[in-house]
Design a protein around this motif. Sequence first.
Motif, short mmCIF file in Angstrom:
data_model
loop_
_atom_site.label_atom_id
_atom_site.label_comp_id
_atom_site.label_asym_id
_atom_site.label_seq_id
_atom_site.Cartn_x
_atom_site.Cartn_y
_atom_site.Cartn_z
N TRP A 1 -11.03 28.49 -3.40
CA TRP A 1 -10.34 29.67 -3.92
C TRP A 1 -8.96 29.81 -3.26
N VAL A 2 -8.94 29.65 -1.95
CA VAL A 2 -7.68 29.80 -1.22
C VAL A 2 -6.69 28.69 -1.63
N GLN A 3 -7.21 27.46 -1.76
CA GLN A 3 -6.34 26.36 -2.17
C GLN A 3 -5.82 26.55 -3.59
N LEU A 4 -6.67 27.06 -4.48
CA LEU A 4 -6.23 27.31 -5.85
C LEU A 4 -5.14 28.37 -5.88
N ALA A 5 -5.31 29.42 -5.10
CA ALA A 5 -4.27 30.45 -5.01
C ALA A 5 -2.97 29.84 -4.51
N GLY A 6 -3.06 28.96 -3.52
CA GLY A 6 -1.87 28.31 -3.00
C GLY A 6 -1.17 27.46 -4.04
N ALA B 1 -9.54 38.10 -5.81
CA ALA B 1 -10.94 37.85 -6.18
C ALA B 1 -11.69 37.20 -5.02
N ALA B 2 -11.02 36.29 -4.31
CA ALA B 2 -11.63 35.65 -3.16
C ALA B 2 -11.90 36.67 -2.06
N PHE C 1 -2.83 37.78 5.88
CA PHE C 1 -1.41 38.12 5.87
C PHE C 1 -0.76 37.67 4.56
N ASN C 2 -1.17 36.51 4.07
CA ASN C 2 -0.63 36.01 2.80
C ASN C 2 -0.96 36.96 1.66
N LEU C 3 -2.20 37.45 1.63
CA LEU C 3 -2.60 38.39 0.58
C LEU C 3 -1.82 39.69 0.69
#
Length: 435
Positions: free
Chosen positions: A239-244, A261-262, A275-277
């Motif tokens: 999920w995190v990689q897809l967001a990236g 969503a993650a 922090f990214n979110l």
Amino acid sequence: MRKSVSQLIIAALLGSVVYGLPAVTPVSVAQAQEDTQERQTRRTPALRAKVYEQLARAQSLADEDKTQEAIEALDSVKDRADSMNSYELAMMYNFYGFIFYNVEKYDQAIAAFEQVVEQQPIPETFELSTLFSLAQLHMMQGNYDKTLTFLERWEVLNKGEIPAKNYLIKAQAMYQMKDYERASRFINDAVEMVEAEDKVPEENWFVLQRAVYYELKQPEKVRDVLVKMVRHYNQPQYWVQLAGMYGELGEEKKQLAILEAAYQQDYISSSADIFNLAQLYYYHQAPVKGARLMEQAMQDGTLEKNLRNLKFLANCWSLAKENEKAIPAMLAAAELSSDGELDAQLGQLYLNMEQWDKAIAAAQRSLDKGELRNPGMSHLVMGMAYFNKQRFNDALNQLAKAEEYDSSRRMAQQWGRYVQSEKVSYERLQEEFSS
């Protein structure tokens, strides 16, 4: 971990391992005795009873973890190699190979298995299984060119369709050899073959496919693979990689949606991802969500209360026009900062909130610390605050200092004329009242 020859046979029945030790498939002496039909088809010589007994003894010793005795038993068979046929020699080398494999002497195991396929004629299934085992062993040892060589020999001998797993191993070898174009073709073939049967490829297949596309600098395809990984395997890192990847492709709204969503699934746990979110909330005009996320993360210890985090928290509340909440965070950040920028921002916040004394104090602290991008603005804040306290001379002094800087000169001059006019009016009124 050591495994007996019998355990290795069981492992082979369960399937080959894509990463780690290969599940190499031995041909037992009992199986060898049952190869009558194939021997007739390929005219393979029979395994004679005397040799069978000696090999069975070696297998039994290996299963009892008596490695040295098993090797000695095979050595006694090898002493009579001149009288043995091709099938018997192949079976002998086969068991040398598995004994060496069992004690993790992989180079010696490979050498023994390579001797197996040099003995001709031998049953076709025996040769096929040994060629495939050699491809896996060479892959494990980093001999990628030999991996491809033995896979190609397997494919020439094989009469049926080439299985997807062969393409997978080729893709792995090509990836390790940095031939990403060919690796891409092979892993794509492997995945497509499995998906064509309405099945889901193994997770590691997608991991390899994603890595290949990444090396080829094809972010759209990396994204597409990650979509499948999220759907089929639902792991937090995917999920995190897809967001990236959505972020890299400039699809920030999708990046925020995936990361949010993650987070709702408790998949976001690292300080960097939190922090990214929060930054995404800020840049997508949802600063309150960003601020609340930051506060919760600081409260539970995921985020440190350091300068960067406190400053960003204050900025979130400021953008949300929640000055009362922004000030504590900015005060805490300012205490950690060596320059006066945050105190300058505090001065402006206090000025907007009509807290004149606090505005003056914060602006003065900013000037005392220095290293300001726009020191004239701090003088301007002090001038306005002094004016509202009806300390006109102090106000004019600060506005005069603000005029010394290009960035604040025009506004300072305008305010200077206004303050001077108000000062004259105020003094006239004072004189009238006093008379």
